[in-house]
Design a protein around this motif. Structure first.
Motif, PDB file in Angstrom:
ATOM      1  N   PHE A  42       1.232   2.406  19.550  1.00 34.62           N
ATOM      2  CA  PHE A  42       2.465   2.212  18.607  1.00 34.62           C
ATOM      3  C   PHE A  42       3.955   2.001  19.261  1.00 34.62           C
ATOM      4  O   PHE A  42       3.918   2.908  20.251  1.00 34.62           O
TER       5      PHE A  42
ATOM      6  N   PHE B  26       0.889  -1.308  -0.234  1.00 35.91           N
ATOM      7  CA  PHE B  26       0.041  -0.173  -0.220  1.00 35.91           C
ATOM      8  C   PHE B  26       0.983   1.187   0.080  1.00 35.91           C
ATOM      9  O   PHE B  26       2.039   1.070   0.176  1.00 35.91           O
TER      10      PHE B  26
ATOM     11  N   LEU C 295       6.700  13.506  10.238  1.00 38.35           N
ATOM     12  CA  LEU C 295       7.625  13.750  11.534  1.00 38.35           C
ATOM     13  C   LEU C 295       7.943  15.080  11.696  1.00 38.35           C
ATOM     14  O   LEU C 295       8.423  15.757  10.988  1.00 38.35           O
TER      15      LEU C 295
ATOM     16  N   GLY D 224       1.094  10.160  16.998  1.00 35.60           N
ATOM     17  CA  GLY D 224       1.139  10.204  18.464  1.00 35.60           C
ATOM     18  C   GLY D 224       2.580  10.921  18.571  1.00 35.60           C
ATOM     19  O   GLY D 224       3.183  11.662  17.802  1.00 35.60           O
TER      20      GLY D 224
ATOM     21  N   PHE E 270       3.244  10.791  12.553  1.00 33.66           N
ATOM     22  CA  PHE E 270       1.778  10.200  12.028  1.00 33.66           C
ATOM     23  C   PHE E 270       2.245   9.403  10.803  1.00 33.66           C
ATOM     24  O   PHE E 270       3.221   9.472   9.993  1.00 33.66           O
ATOM     25  N   GLY E 271       1.372   8.420  10.408  1.00 33.78           N
ATOM     26  CA  GLY E 271       1.507   7.693   9.322  1.00 33.78           C
ATOM     27  C   GLY E 271       0.011   7.507   8.773  1.00 33.78           C
ATOM     28  O   GLY E 271      -0.685   7.093   9.454  1.00 33.78           O
TER      29      GLY E 271
END
Ligand code: 2NL
Length: 375
Positions: free
Chosen positions: A285, A243, A249, A321, A343-344
């Motif tokens: 995470f 994906f 960051l 986070g 974040f991702g």
């Protein structure tokens, strides 16, 4: 000089008659006739103007497929020639033909080199004819969504960084605080490269590039990393084994949870519309602490509940986070002085959600009927 004039001057009628009709009965008279033809060709060829207009007529007159002189000599002189003359006619024709073709080729090169005209004009092509229309492609929905997402972050000062899809376990796991026996490192989830001298794998997220960036440059860091990532999974309507991801960051000396929340809210409003509200749900995470799932009010029903948000009014945007201080240790950043958020997001998921695509395979089958809906 036009072709008709040329015809008269080179005794057009000669080529339409047989040698017997012309009175040539000996190899000598045949030779003399070819010698004369050589001379008359050389005269014409030497006189052709450099602009190519006369040259064109010359080429047509001598080498025209049906009624050119060489074709007619073959049909009217050579084919009906008596056995006693066959050899002389054959030789004479071959020599003449080689000579004519060589001179024409030589002149063609000379004329092309001398004129400024492009080949189309030299060859008398009709430039007023309509051209061949080629369908111009469009950017794929995934590419469009990538650009949309990256622009949103570029506007608030994030730089775009890209990197390799094949990584080492250190950059993909260790440096992200995912130790050896963490379930995320299971063979079941990760593609390892077979036969590599040292262990290599297909990255499971783009975080390795964030580690590499922090290793290379001192803070502040504000980057987004787009790219393909790979996870072993059974392909279905919502998952494939690859994906597209964007990770972000931000690290500096005074980044707080408020900066994190403000960035999340800004993003949600840019991506889904100015009325969008967000909420954070606690999550986990290894590389962030605290961690959260970011939800936004549904862009279809604005929160009242519909099929898209499964009546909840909320849709899940991405995971995020505050960067786990343990990560800073791996890149020689001082966890006492620095803080940041990360974040991702899954680009495919966000594209499907925003543009109402229901099946992952549609994104990758390159069916024009699908692609045309996103011009
Ligand atoms: C998800 C969640 C996330 C990160 C990725 C990250 C990277 C570094 C440090 C800390 Cl170098 N965090 N990345 C953080 C939170 C969530 O991805 O579900 N992605 C598809």
């Amino acid at each position: 000089m036009r072709a008709s004039q040329l015809n008269n001057m080179t005794e057009r009628s000669d080529f339409d008659q047989t040698l017997a009709e012309l009175g040539d009965t000996t190899p000598e008279s045949v030779e003399a006739r070819f010698a004369e033809l050589h001379r008359s060709f050389d005269d014409r060829a030497g006189g052709a103007k450099n602009d190519g207009s006369e040259w064109h007529d010359l080429v047509l007159f001598w080498t025209g497929r049906k009624s050119g002189a060489l074709s007619k000599i073959t049909d009217n002189w050579l084919k009906p020639a008596p056995p006693t003359l066959k050899r002389a006619v054959g030789q004479g024709l071959n020599r003449l033909k080689a000579h004519v073709e060589a001179v024409i080729e030589e002149q063609r090169e000379r004329i092309e080199a001398l004129t400024d005209n492009p080949p189309a004009i030299r060859n008398n092509f009709d430039l007023s004819l309509p051209g061949i229309e080629r369908a111009i492609g469009t950017r794929h929905l995934i590419r469009q969504t990538y650009e949309e997402l990256l622009c949103i972050f570029a506007a608030i000062g994030f730089s775009v960084v890209e990197g390799p899809e094949i990584e080492t376990p250190y950059y993909n796991f260790e440096a992200l605080n995912i130790p050896e026996h963490h379930p995320a490192r299971d063979n079941m989830d990760t593609f390892y490269i077979e036969g590599a001298r040292t262990p290599h794998l297909l990255r499971t997220h783009t975080s390795p590039m964030q580690i590499r960036t922090m290793e290379k440059q001192p803070p502040p860091v504000r980057i987004v990393v787009p790219g393909k990532v790979y996870r072993r999974d059974n392909p279905d309507a919502t998952h494939g084994y690859m994906f597209h991801q964007i990770e972000g960051l931000a690290v500096d000396t005074d980044i707080t949870f408020c900066d994190f929340k403000g960035t999340v809210e800004y993003f949600a409003r840019e991506f889904l519309g100015p009325k969008t509200k967000t909420r954070l749900r606690p999550s986990y995470f290894p590389f962030t602490e605290p961690s959260a799932e970011v939800d936004a009010t549904c862009h279809v029903c604005s929160g009242s509940g519909c099929r898209v948000c499964k009546q909840s009014g909320w849709i899940e945007l991405f995971g995020a986070g505050m960067v786990n201080p343990a990560v800073y240790g791996f890149v020689k950043y001082d966890p006492e002085k620095l803080s940041g958020f990360a974040f991702g997001m899954g680009v495919d998921r966000l594209a499907m959600m925003k543009y109402g695509v229901t099946e992952v395979p549609l994104l990758f089958q390159n069916d024009a009927r699908f692609l045309k809906q996103f011009p």
